[in-house]
Design a protein around this motif. Structure first.
Motif, short mmCIF file in Angstrom:
data_model
loop_
_atom_site.label_atom_id
_atom_site.label_comp_id
_atom_site.label_asym_id
_atom_site.label_seq_id
_atom_site.Cartn_x
_atom_site.Cartn_y
_atom_site.Cartn_z
N THR A 3 6.69 -14.76 -0.24
CA THR A 3 6.18 -13.52 0.33
C THR A 3 6.92 -12.36 -0.33
O THR A 3 8.15 -12.32 -0.31
CB THR A 3 6.42 -13.48 1.85
N THR A 5 7.50 -8.37 -0.34
CA THR A 5 7.32 -7.19 0.51
C THR A 5 7.98 -5.94 -0.07
O THR A 5 8.03 -4.91 0.58
CB THR A 5 7.93 -7.44 1.91
N GLU A 15 11.59 -1.75 0.47
CA GLU A 15 10.52 -2.27 1.32
C GLU A 15 9.26 -1.42 1.16
O GLU A 15 9.34 -0.19 1.06
CB GLU A 15 10.94 -2.27 2.79
N SER A 16 8.14 -2.08 1.14
CA SER A 16 6.86 -1.40 1.03
C SER A 16 6.58 -0.57 2.27
O SER A 16 6.84 -1.00 3.40
CB SER A 16 5.74 -2.42 0.85
N ARG A 19 1.10 -1.66 4.45
CA ARG A 19 1.04 -2.79 5.38
C ARG A 19 -0.04 -3.80 5.02
O ARG A 19 -0.08 -4.89 5.58
CB ARG A 19 0.82 -2.28 6.82
N GLU A 20 -0.90 -3.46 4.08
CA GLU A 20 -1.96 -4.40 3.69
C GLU A 20 -1.37 -5.53 2.86
O GLU A 20 -0.60 -5.31 1.93
CB GLU A 20 -3.03 -3.67 2.87
N VAL A 21 -1.73 -6.76 3.22
CA VAL A 21 -1.21 -7.95 2.54
C VAL A 21 -2.35 -8.63 1.78
O VAL A 21 -3.47 -8.74 2.29
CB VAL A 21 -0.57 -8.93 3.55
N ASN A 35 2.03 -14.31 -0.92
CA ASN A 35 1.45 -13.14 -0.28
C ASN A 35 2.23 -11.94 -0.77
O ASN A 35 3.45 -12.00 -0.89
CB ASN A 35 1.56 -13.20 1.25
N THR A 37 2.70 -7.63 -0.24
CA THR A 37 2.37 -6.42 0.49
C THR A 37 2.01 -5.35 -0.53
O THR A 37 2.80 -5.06 -1.44
CB THR A 37 3.57 -5.95 1.35
#
Length: 90
Positions: A3, A5, A15-16, A19-21, A35, A37
């Motif tokens: 993941t 982010t 950190e991004s 919020r869209e993943v 995944n 972000t």
């Protein structure tokens, strides 16, 4: 599953704000392998601001300084070639 982010902005992983993943899919078998972000407008603004600030000084570097930066980049990438290859072909 990995993941992601963070984005690399202004010399650091942050950190991004987005919020869209999004799923990262292995094209050879169609399976989701990670995944990520996605960046949003705020992330883009931070990146653009950092790039403009960096260009102000980088634009005045000499050919030798730029060549040195590229050699250093080559060293760093070469030191992690196995990690990069794994990330590319997994």
């Amino acid at each position: 599953m990995k993941t992601i982010t963070k984005h690399y902005i202004d010399g650091a992983f942050v950190e991004s704000h987005g919020r869209e993943v999004m799923d990262i899919i292995n094209p050879t078998n169609g399976k989701v392998i990670a995944n990520v972000t996605l960046a949003d407008e705020e992330d883009a603004r931070r990146g653009i601001t950092a790039a403009k600030r960096a260009f102000a000084t980088f634009g005045r570097t000499t050919k030798e300084e730029r060549a040195s930066i590229l050699r250093r980049l080559h060293e760093v990438v070469s030191a992690r070639i196995d990690d990069l290859t794994g990330a590319t072909v997994e």
